[in-house]
Write an enzyme that holds these catalytic residues in place. Sequence first.
Site, PDB file in Angstrom:
ATOM      1  N   LYS A 144      46.884  35.356  42.518  1.00 40.92           N
ATOM      2  CA  LYS A 144      46.475  36.326  43.543  1.00 40.92           C
ATOM      3  C   LYS A 144      47.294  36.132  44.828  1.00 40.92           C
ATOM      4  O   LYS A 144      47.791  37.091  45.416  1.00 40.92           O
ATOM      5  CB  LYS A 144      44.966  36.182  43.827  1.00 40.92           C
ATOM      6  CG  LYS A 144      44.104  36.680  42.676  1.00 40.92           C
ATOM      7  CD  LYS A 144      42.621  36.332  42.800  1.00 40.92           C
ATOM      8  CE  LYS A 144      41.880  36.769  41.529  1.00 40.92           C
ATOM      9  NZ  LYS A 144      40.443  36.439  41.521  1.00 40.92           N
ATOM     10  N   GLN A 150      36.190  32.773  44.522  1.00 41.50           N
ATOM     11  CA  GLN A 150      36.528  32.687  43.105  1.00 41.50           C
ATOM     12  C   GLN A 150      35.354  32.126  42.314  1.00 41.50           C
ATOM     13  O   GLN A 150      34.747  31.123  42.688  1.00 41.50           O
ATOM     14  CB  GLN A 150      37.780  31.809  42.924  1.00 41.50           C
ATOM     15  CG  GLN A 150      38.336  31.773  41.508  1.00 41.50           C
ATOM     16  CD  GLN A 150      38.875  33.118  41.027  1.00 41.50           C
ATOM     17  OE1 GLN A 150      39.300  33.961  41.820  1.00 41.50           O
ATOM     18  NE2 GLN A 150      38.850  33.342  39.727  1.00 41.50           N
ATOM     19  N   ASP A 174      36.117  42.246  45.840  1.00 39.20           N
ATOM     20  CA  ASP A 174      35.820  42.020  44.418  1.00 39.20           C
ATOM     21  C   ASP A 174      34.812  43.049  43.894  1.00 39.20           C
ATOM     22  O   ASP A 174      34.653  43.200  42.674  1.00 39.20           O
ATOM     23  CB  ASP A 174      35.197  40.625  44.225  1.00 39.20           C
ATOM     24  CG  ASP A 174      36.164  39.619  43.625  1.00 39.20           C
ATOM     25  OD1 ASP A 174      37.092  40.043  42.925  1.00 39.20           O
ATOM     26  OD2 ASP A 174      35.956  38.415  43.857  1.00 39.20           O
TER      27      ASP A 174
HETATM   28  N1  GUN Z   1      36.418  34.846  38.041  1.00 39.34           N
HETATM   29  C1  GUN Z   1      36.860  35.555  36.980  1.00 39.34           C
HETATM   30  N2  GUN Z   1      37.223  36.794  37.347  1.00 39.34           N
HETATM   31  C2  GUN Z   1      37.002  36.878  38.680  1.00 39.34           C
HETATM   32  C3  GUN Z   1      37.203  37.914  39.632  1.00 39.34           C
HETATM   33  O1  GUN Z   1      37.626  39.035  39.335  1.00 39.34           O
HETATM   34  N3  GUN Z   1      36.871  37.599  40.907  1.00 39.34           N
HETATM   35  C4  GUN Z   1      36.374  36.384  41.265  1.00 39.34           C
HETATM   36  N4  GUN Z   1      36.059  36.183  42.529  1.00 39.34           N
HETATM   37  N5  GUN Z   1      36.175  35.405  40.396  1.00 39.34           N
HETATM   38  C5  GUN Z   1      36.497  35.655  39.116  1.00 39.34           C
END
Ligand code: GUN
Length: 294
Positions: free
Chosen positions: A53, A97, A120
Amino acid sequence: MATLLDGRKLSATIQEELTEEVKKLKVASGKTPHLAAILVGNDGASETYVASKVKRCEEVGIQSTLIRLEENITEQTLLYKIEELNANPAIDGFIVQLPLPTHISEQRVIEKIDYRKDVDGFHPINIGRMAKNLPAYIPATPFGILQMLERYKIPTSGKHCVVIGRSNIVGSPMSILMARNTSVGNCTVTLCHSRTQNLSDYTKKADIIIIALGKPAFLTADMVKEEAVVIDVGITRVPDSSKKSGYALKGDVKFEEVAEKASYITPVPGGVGLMTVTSLLYNTLLAAKKEIYK
Ligand code: GUN
């Protein structure tokens, strides 16, 4: 033989478009979008996702800040950190996350995030607004899948879509999105999960299958109708000594045999996974432009 839904190519195309949009925003308003990510602990997969990211933010000209917190921090410390980011006008959007260590409540954490910065799309306000077809941040993986269906011009209206897996991150929002009265949508949706009986009775009737289980090679050719569209969200790490990393990424679909039967299919890797980060970047741009919430 199925046509490949190429996430690598498509995410690169969208990323170029985003780079242009970010440039335009800078010229017009002097503003650089800014995403923050909180990573708690050292989970291997989460480290990889967050690193990707941050890297891709840089590629499109979005500023990013990574906040690392120790595995053993208290929930309260994390909630304070979120309050700080909520109040910081320099941060357009941020993510925490997942998964979090088991002593921290994911629900309380998600609800603490200001929904206007929840890029998100996990906050109940964004989920609720999405379900009502109001402007909202759409969770990144489902949003990436919608983009794929749209850009490959795959018809969805009136089709039977079977979603396998009911997670908050993928299956549940995906089922809502595919049923909405929107250009990609208007499906008849069946949401299957661990308690579903005779799963293949549903999958065999599906025009579109979206599988997000985390069980490598679960979906086999005998479960799939001729010409079905198959979207594989699984990315499980399995040990593989031939790889430098020591593992290979495996999807939920038995690719070689299902590809013989399907009309379109996503590979793993190189499919949905790359689209997910693209969608997060897109949501961050929307946040910087205040397009969803003023
Ligand atoms: N863990 C797995 N996929 C995601 C996501 O799209 N966002 C976040 N914050 N954690 C994740």
